[in-house]
Design a protein around this motif. Sequence first.
Motif, short mmCIF file in Angstrom:
data_model
loop_
_atom_site.label_atom_id
_atom_site.label_comp_id
_atom_site.label_asym_id
_atom_site.label_seq_id
_atom_site.Cartn_x
_atom_site.Cartn_y
_atom_site.Cartn_z
N ILE B 121 0.87 -1.19 0.00
CA ILE B 121 0.00 0.00 0.00
C ILE B 121 0.89 1.23 0.00
O ILE B 121 1.75 1.37 0.87
N VAL B 122 0.71 2.12 -1.00
CA VAL B 122 1.49 3.36 -1.03
C VAL B 122 0.64 4.49 -0.46
O VAL B 122 -0.52 4.66 -0.86
N ILE B 123 1.20 5.22 0.52
CA ILE B 123 0.52 6.40 1.07
C ILE B 123 1.29 7.62 0.59
O ILE B 123 2.43 7.85 1.01
N ALA B 124 0.66 8.42 -0.30
CA ALA B 124 1.32 9.62 -0.83
C ALA B 124 0.70 10.85 -0.19
O ALA B 124 -0.52 10.94 -0.07
N ALA B 125 1.54 11.81 0.24
CA ALA B 125 1.03 13.05 0.83
C ALA B 125 1.60 14.23 0.06
O ALA B 125 2.78 14.26 -0.27
N ALA B 126 0.75 15.22 -0.23
CA ALA B 126 1.19 16.35 -1.05
C ALA B 126 2.17 17.26 -0.34
O ALA B 126 3.20 17.62 -0.87
N GLY B 127 1.85 17.64 0.92
CA GLY B 127 2.72 18.59 1.61
C GLY B 127 3.01 18.16 3.02
O GLY B 127 2.42 17.22 3.56
N THR B 128 3.95 18.84 3.66
CA THR B 128 4.32 18.55 5.03
C THR B 128 3.12 18.62 5.96
O THR B 128 2.98 17.82 6.89
N SER B 129 2.21 19.56 5.71
CA SER B 129 1.05 19.74 6.60
C SER B 129 0.03 18.62 6.46
O SER B 129 -0.87 18.49 7.29
N ASP B 130 0.13 17.83 5.40
CA ASP B 130 -0.81 16.73 5.23
C ASP B 130 -0.35 15.45 5.94
O ASP B 130 -1.07 14.45 5.96
N ILE B 131 0.85 15.47 6.51
CA ILE B 131 1.42 14.25 7.08
C ILE B 131 0.59 13.67 8.23
O ILE B 131 0.42 12.45 8.30
N PRO B 132 0.03 14.49 9.15
CA PRO B 132 -0.75 13.86 10.23
C PRO B 132 -1.87 12.96 9.69
O PRO B 132 -2.08 11.85 10.19
N VAL B 133 -2.59 13.42 8.68
CA VAL B 133 -3.66 12.59 8.11
C VAL B 133 -3.07 11.37 7.39
O VAL B 133 -3.59 10.26 7.50
N ALA B 134 -1.97 11.58 6.70
CA ALA B 134 -1.32 10.47 6.01
C ALA B 134 -0.86 9.40 6.99
O ALA B 134 -1.00 8.20 6.75
N GLU B 135 -0.32 9.86 8.11
CA GLU B 135 0.14 8.90 9.12
C GLU B 135 -1.03 8.14 9.75
O GLU B 135 -0.90 6.98 10.12
N GLU B 136 -2.20 8.82 9.88
CA GLU B 136 -3.38 8.11 10.39
C GLU B 136 -3.72 6.96 9.45
O GLU B 136 -4.03 5.85 9.89
N ALA B 137 -3.62 7.23 8.14
CA ALA B 137 -3.88 6.17 7.16
C ALA B 137 -2.82 5.08 7.24
O ALA B 137 -3.12 3.88 7.24
N ALA B 138 -1.55 5.50 7.34
CA ALA B 138 -0.45 4.55 7.32
C ALA B 138 -0.48 3.63 8.55
O ALA B 138 -0.35 2.40 8.44
N LEU B 139 -0.68 4.21 9.72
CA LEU B 139 -0.70 3.40 10.94
C LEU B 139 -1.91 2.49 10.97
O LEU B 139 -1.85 1.37 11.48
N THR B 140 -3.04 2.96 10.44
CA THR B 140 -4.22 2.09 10.36
C THR B 140 -3.94 0.89 9.47
O THR B 140 -4.24 -0.26 9.83
N ALA B 141 -3.34 1.15 8.31
CA ALA B 141 -3.03 0.05 7.40
C ALA B 141 -2.04 -0.92 8.04
O ALA B 141 -2.17 -2.15 7.90
#
Lengths: 248, 248, 248, 248, 248, 248, 248, 248
Positions: B121-141
């Motif tokens: 599963i690839v989690i791509a985030a556009a900017g530094t400020s999007d990382i908290p949401v991206a990490e929520e997805a990544a840790l859930t996966a």
Amino acid sequence: MNKDDLKNILEQVSSGELSPDDALLKINTEPYKDLGFAKIDTQRGVRKGTAEVIYGAGKTKEQICEIASSMLESGERSVLITKMDRDFVDYVKERIPLFYDSMSKIGIAGEKPKKSEFGKIVIAAAGTSDIPVAEEAALTAEFYSNNVVRLYDVGVAGIHRLFDNVDTIADAKVIVAVAGMEGALASVIGGIASCPVIGVPTSVGYGANFGGLSALLSMLNSCASGVSVVNIDNGFGAGYLASMINKI
Amino acid sequence: MNKDDLKNILEQVSSGELSPDDALLKINTEPYKDLGFAKIDTQRGVRKGTAEVIYGAGKTKEQICEIASSMLESGERSVLITKMDRDFVDYVKERIPLFYDSMSKIGIAGEKPKKSEFGKIVIAAAGTSDIPVAEEAALTAEFYSNNVVRLYDVGVAGIHRLFDNVDTIADAKVIVAVAGMEGALASVIGGIASCPVIGVPTSVGYGANFGGLSALLSMLNSCASGVSVVNIDNGFGAGYLASMINKI
Amino acid sequence: MNKDDLKNILEQVSSGELSPDDALLKINTEPYKDLGFAKIDTQRGVRKGTAEVIYGAGKTKEQICEIASSMLESGERSVLITKMDRDFVDYVKERIPLFYDSMSKIGIAGEKPKKSEFGKIVIAAAGTSDIPVAEEAALTAEFYSNNVVRLYDVGVAGIHRLFDNVDTIADAKVIVAVAGMEGALASVIGGIASCPVIGVPTSVGYGANFGGLSALLSMLNSCASGVSVVNIDNGFGAGYLASMINKI
Amino acid sequence: MNKDDLKNILEQVSSGELSPDDALLKINTEPYKDLGFAKIDTQRGVRKGTAEVIYGAGKTKEQICEIASSMLESGERSVLITKMDRDFVDYVKERIPLFYDSMSKIGIAGEKPKKSEFGKIVIAAAGTSDIPVAEEAALTAEFYSNNVVRLYDVGVAGIHRLFDNVDTIADAKVIVAVAGMEGALASVIGGIASCPVIGVPTSVGYGANFGGLSALLSMLNSCASGVSVVNIDNGFGAGYLASMINKI
Amino acid sequence: MNKDDLKNILEQVSSGELSPDDALLKINTEPYKDLGFAKIDTQRGVRKGTAEVIYGAGKTKEQICEIASSMLESGERSVLITKMDRDFVDYVKERIPLFYDSMSKIGIAGEKPKKSEFGKIVIAAAGTSDIPVAEEAALTAEFYSNNVVRLYDVGVAGIHRLFDNVDTIADAKVIVAVAGMEGALASVIGGIASCPVIGVPTSVGYGANFGGLSALLSMLNSCASGVSVVNIDNGFGAGYLASMINKI
Amino acid sequence: MNKDDLKNILEQVSSGELSPDDALLKINTEPYKDLGFAKIDTQRGVRKGTAEVIYGAGKTKEQICEIASSMLESGERSVLITKMDRDFVDYVKERIPLFYDSMSKIGIAGEKPKKSEFGKIVIAAAGTSDIPVAEEAALTAEFYSNNVVRLYDVGVAGIHRLFDNVDTIADAKVIVAVAGMEGALASVIGGIASCPVIGVPTSVGYGANFGGLSALLSMLNSCASGVSVVNIDNGFGAGYLASMINKI
Amino acid sequence: MNKDDLKNILEQVSSGELSPDDALLKINTEPYKDLGFAKIDTQRGVRKGTAEVIYGAGKTKEQICEIASSMLESGERSVLITKMDRDFVDYVKERIPLFYDSMSKIGIAGEKPKKSEFGKIVIAAAGTSDIPVAEEAALTAEFYSNNVVRLYDVGVAGIHRLFDNVDTIADAKVIVAVAGMEGALASVIGGIASCPVIGVPTSVGYGANFGGLSALLSMLNSCASGVSVVNIDNGFGAGYLASMINKI
Amino acid sequence: MNKDDLKNILEQVSSGELSPDDALLKINTEPYKDLGFAKIDTQRGVRKGTAEVIYGAGKTKEQICEIASSMLESGERSVLITKMDRDFVDYVKERIPLFYDSMSKIGIAGEKPKKSEFGKIVIAAAGTSDIPVAEEAALTAEFYSNNVVRLYDVGVAGIHRLFDNVDTIADAKVIVAVAGMEGALASVIGGIASCPVIGVPTSVGYGANFGGLSALLSMLNSCASGVSVVNIDNGFGAGYLASMINKI
């Protein structure tokens, strides 16, 4: 073209197998065919793993026909045309082989693909008025050779109709839930299914429905996990994505 | 309980193997545990194929702790807690084993699940400020034992950063694209990937961003096929769905 | 009329070169011609550096014709008419010289201006359905004697088509990016171009597109610098502004 | 890298001047530096013709400081930081040279750029409350060495204040019009200026202002030609674009 | 089917009165009839206490006719059809007995129900243009045998007309308040009545009415207690609910 | 009926001048005439100081004609009909005396009122397309015997046209400012006038105009004092209110 | 300065009474005083017929104090300050004479104006929570020497409270109707009053009130004539306009 | 006061039993008590059939206390206070008898009403976070002496929890369905219940929930009949209306 390909070419240039000009051509070969008003993506089957699709809305019958012809000539066996105006059918049929379904407004130029046996995609529709969008999804999924099961008129106002089909839902590999009005169908199915659910809000309804906004927000806020959403009335998008997931 | 199960029970009743009262119990066994303010779904692992999750926002630390404890006692090995307030960590840690990630605000009560080897599963985030949401997805996966690859800061303003990772995108079995502002990342990835793309609009931005509406509409209207969307900032939903698709 | 002009006049009055009444006339000369329902701005060429334009929507064919005639009589060589109804063409053509382009609904009364060689304006359009708006921009820019390069059907769903034209983008002095649906084209071009990019959201799309709102918000929130936005479907405004920038 | 560059490299490979591996490196050299949470674009000066900018909102002081340091080490002479929290100033100042303006919340790490003499950029602001956004635009434009003229408190409620500055407007090469509430300033300036006008709606106001929506829609619907719009409160974007246009 | 029913069946199976297969049938008997495109709920009269209704919008005349026929054949004495197109009347009348009211677009297939004497339902309408929606409510309530009193053209612009009917309002058991524009009628009636008030916002009006949004928000924010709201233009829903309350 | 009137009646009852039944009639005399579908307010001239008006939109030609006839029979000399469909004119003209203006869609049944000399109402319209709404306001004000001055095509894109009429603005007792698009005209006039300004946003425009929302918000947020706003396209309301203020 | 003034000056120049330079000065005399961050309009009393007002929101206490001082020094006797933060009172009071009302957040620097006897302005407020906005209107009207009558807590939920004050409403020369929630008060008063009614929607309420949108739309769509609307919570604007109308 | 009462009074005047002045008093007796900032409705118990309620939001603790005291002194036995700030409890408790529930923020001044046995009101809540609003409804209904059954945590994500309570739903005389997020609970209950269902959307959720808009639109568009809706988070309104219906 990945690094290995590029390295190969460079090594051929280095060894003299390939002239710089030929190498340049290989690296820059246009992966599409230019019709002037549209660039046709003849390598899409390779790149995305599926055949090209023509989004029919906003195109003239001449444009649709020319693009489809060009694709068939490029070797596509069949081309999917979505949201194709009923009045265009005769014009196109005279020029290229065409199957057309007037409820979903889907056209298929060239051969109709054969159904093969991938895992089951269930298309559920809440009300009779949601069927055109549901059929767009169903025919799209069948175009990509998926096995489709239709569950129509199973909206939550008569929820026992849905629960009578709980086995069908349990068997699905992916489910498309099509609903207008309050769009609750996606949440309810999401609550009982154990596979991905793709919600398709429809613009069916009136008043505070606001052209599908009601069902869209409802599905986005679904309290059930495993539900994602495509654009309002986007039956094609749901059918395409369902096919992608079904074939993983 | 499907028809076959029911028929079995009825046949046992008919043959006298089972009394009507015992049959009644079997058919009606409550599939959850009632805490008063919450009904805990102890059969969810069976029904949905995954462990239960606690949506932490709007719950008190006492409620979170009590629900999680009750689940662990019911036999769950680990429980995922999303959008959990940082200030609750100490209280909960004193009572039950807890892993907590302060960027994504995800907590895991009980054992941390082991990573196993499902497709990427690839989690791509556009900017530094999007990382908290991206990490929520990544840790859930990762909680659901998926193999996760992170591609952060690959927004379209510097699109070459994304294209340098085209091989990673080509290898993915499913991609989560997290972006605020204009949310173009989902469309661009959807245009080059051949697997399902789950768009997560974030509320990152200001002004005409309107709390994430901009990225949400952008992703819903993606001109690329194979893209679906979850709620604004819903990293958990994307990670959960990605896991579901990855395991098909 | 600036202070220096005014001082000049006053000095001429003081020296007797000019009578107070003549001075009054000079200061107050009406810079427009009054048709009753419209005041025609005959000094606009001087004040704004460009010829007058007729916004055709909501005007009758008689009004359009009368305004255009009056301008031509006032010495304008050519008059641009935007969003002009196809049904008006015959009526107007019988009365004044008219060029009409039915795709962009642009009319030019009087002489068609000659192309001269200012720096290159690139007009990029995402999809076939965006071409009418793109042509409105292109013809407007050409009306003001700019050198226009068209890049059509280069939307992000097939982003390699755009990247094949990276040299054209690098050469541009100003770029107009026309896109409906999710409007990502403006951001992607903004990320690779080093010149100003004018985004034109179009109302092309359906559902959660909400009449162009989706592309509009997307472009306003562009994460790329150097991008500004005009109204939905406002091809004229983009072409006019591009011309202004091109001639700086 | 354009086709000519590529052809050059290929010819060097062909002639043996360059090994395939070295060629591969040249073609694939990463144009950015990876900090993990951010990919820094070290070739942006070349690609976009301007220095890199840090969007400060949503970043921690540690992130801002690390990104800026890294840029300065990569050879940037100065780095612009926008929407930087006042509370971060001390932390950053202790680590790298920093200029900070508390009204516009703009920081400049490294050397403050020298003003040079490009054509005049006029920054007009409607009211006292719009000045922070106007200053963000002004300092950004000055960061890129433009000559900036400020016209503050010239809103249409006292329109004679604006008309007293008609000469300044006539002299400008590009104008930034900053206004909240009804945002009429952009239209009025657009009606009298003969150069491009960049409208910046601000969130100043209350009630039916809806966070800047009122001024945004007003500017997008401007009846004056030559006006384009950036996001609400986006002073940086306007200043950056004004600089781009000014230097054409 | 409740637990007692189920226990009964199980006891019959145990005693041999019922075979497992027959029991299975009893438990699973489909409570509806399947027409393919619609599942007709033949037990609704029992379950909800009322006859089935056909929502006519978005259905073809053939579909409406087939559904209504099927219901009449299943034993319904009369079937309500809402939002039925005027052009369908002749087609349906030729096939089944039909009463049709062209103002409210309500059709009744089969027998027209007799009025019986339940407590009084008052239907108040603000203006002449609101009457079609009010009649939809009134005819629906009469279909379910309620005693309906109509108070039309009693909007707040001439509030004495309403106050002349204060006795009628005092006598009502439930009131339906139908109003477009600012929808104040619901609040004013809610302030003087001592029974439940059902607000029906209509799409009557123009401009900032936004298709009924104005009246909808107004009614939802009513400062009077005892007021609830149904969808814009949903006369049927209000009449149905009024009947439900009236019969409690 | 105020307290003094009531006391009078009571005293007449006490003195035997009036029987209780006659008193009851006097107190309860219906101040309107009931047509079934409409209650006509025959005392409105007394109560509100002006003649009754028929809002024509959404009414049939028969309804309009019957209401107007009934009013004329009740002694009204002339009746204003707004937003009256052009196709109704012949039908109505055959039955009652009617003046009709097709631009503003205003009809006047009965005598056309004479112009008398109240203070000057100025009706300013931004563009040619705003004239129908402006004329609705102008004819309404003239219907109530006001002296109206029209200033058309004075939008802010050519603001000198407005400033040429600064004396007319200074002389006005009340001004109606009609504008679509960005609606800046109301603010600019509000900034230079010293009398009340009534803004009428129009739905003229396209795209992010959103049916007049843009001009509406703009006028509501006007930074100039003394400006109030009526509904989008509500020329009648502005003309009526202007008349009210003019006659104070 | 009108044409006659200008002609006068020109004739004086012609006759030698005035030098060109002095004439220039007369024509160009700056009608305001420049504080750098604000241009103070010292001729506003003449131009608009009223004293200057400071909009306090978004200004620092230093700015408010400096602007007010400067006005008082320029000869204003009293200056109105709206939406002035409570925390600024002490700072300002130490420097200039100040009256402050904490409910309406209105300050008056300099002398408090004397009440004189203009026709009656009625300020009606629907609920207790609307009083701060109502008081802003009332104090503003009193600042401009109007006779103000307050009618508070007369919302439509208890409409008899309003009708007990029907005489007060009948006597008013202009009425300000302040209401949040559904804002019906403006329509009801508009239906019974024969003078202009200025609606002030307030942000009082919750949920589907959407920050005052509900009351705003309600008032804009008022079915009663003679009603116009100012911005949400804009008590000052209503009081100012009421004063303007009262003095006509 | 109805016509019969009035006739009685008039006959007494006629017969000399009553003087005109006493008659006047009887007719005009003020039905409320005036506190200056609030008019207390002391006859509401008679008029609406229920005790007065204080809407606590936006009122100071002094205002709440004074209004409640005044009501108790007027003879009310208990007064309901909604949305009462927790910080006010001590202040009020020191002055008047008060029961306070901190979850629902409901206060009851005076005696706590006794539960009596009216038909059952069911309050269903979808999630734990919806309980505060549900409790506001429940305590309100109990305040008016209704028999309340609570069904909490029965949202559609685990729909079997709801179906286990199907008997409770079948027994209800009226149901309140409280849900945030997608608000599907109201539709699902509406589909299985045969009594009126009052939907209460809550602001629980995030992102595209938009402060409760999602659940609101969902409930308004419910495909189930018999469902009406109150304002977002308006637990009191639902409880009050449920009580009204329950007592019919």
